[in-house]
Write a protein that holds these residues in place. Structure first.
Motif: not given
Length: 252
Positions: A103, A110, A233
């Protein structure tokens, strides 16, 4: 006297014929199988399966061990598996391994979530059966592919599971034997701005067991790994199956 001999002969003959047609009965004159123990306390003892004679019998008073039947119909205490890493690494460099998932803050969407298919195991069964699956997959947690440690105050959830005969993972796909671990390193850069604050390193494991009914044909187990960093994220890099991993498949 001759009549007694003749009567005894015909009695034995009829008994033998009855036994040949209907089976052998112990405690019954009407056996319902080839061998019928009719006593409510009747048991069978096989000296070849006891602890002095059989290395698969661990012995011990009031302890029992599973009894199996091999392809010849012989009783045995030895278990065999369709696939068993048995102390070796189940996920080696020669297998089709895609053991990393990442990630980054720049990726889209997101949502703080990523998933990867780690590897797969195809196999074929010739009859209706029950498949037993046990697995143990190693996990390493970093902040990026350079294997730097995480230096933020946010937890990561890491999950492993497998699917059966589903080539594409969707939200509705049945996920078997899911197992999760939570990674958390509070010694973050804001609190401890040293170049390398303390953090946990090394392998952690997810393990799972389940039983699945299967029909005849070719089937494929697909093992997956997921990472969640919350609702946003956050830089995370997970390496799956980099350590000594295990898989066990047995058909019943």
């Amino acid at each position: 006297m001759m009549k007694n001999y003749i009567l005894t002969f015909f009695t034995l003959l009829s008994t033998c014929l009855f036994a040949q047609v209907n089976g052998v009965g112990i405690g019954t004159t009407n056996p319902q199988q080839k061998l019928h123990l009719a006593s409510p306390t009747g048991t069978i003892r096989v000296d070849g399966l006891n602890s002095p004679n059989n290395l698969y019998n661990g012995g011990g008073v009031d302890k029992t061990y599973p009894l199996y039947v091999d392809s010849n119909g012989d009783f045995t205490l030895k278990t065999s598996a369709y696939n068993n890493s048995d102390g070796g690494d189940a996920y080696t460099s020669t297998a089709a391994i895609n053991g990393t998932v990442t990630i980054t803050t720049a990726q889209s969407p997101n949502d703080g979530y990523e998933v990867v298919e780690i590897t797969s195991f195809p196999f074929t069964v010739a009859r209706n059966t029950i498949l037993e699956v046990k697995y143990s997959i190693s996990i390493e947690v970093f902040s990026n592919s350079s294997y730097n440690i995480i230096q933020d105050p946010y937890a990561r959830n890491i999950t492993n599971f497998f699917t059966i005969d589903t080539p594409t993972l969707t939200a509705t796909t049945r996920r078997y034997a899911p197992s999760s671990r939570c990674y958390f390193n509070r010694n973050d850069a804001a609190v401890s701005p040293m170049p390398a604050p303390d953090a946990a390193t090394g392998f952690i494991y997810n393990s799972g067991t389940t039983y699945i009914p299967l029909t005849p044909g070719t089937h494929t187990l697909r093992f997956y790994g997921t990472i969640s960093s919350g609702t946003a994220n956050r830089n995370t890099h997970i390496r799956f199956a980099g350590g000594p991993d295990a898989i066990f498949l047995r058909l019943y």
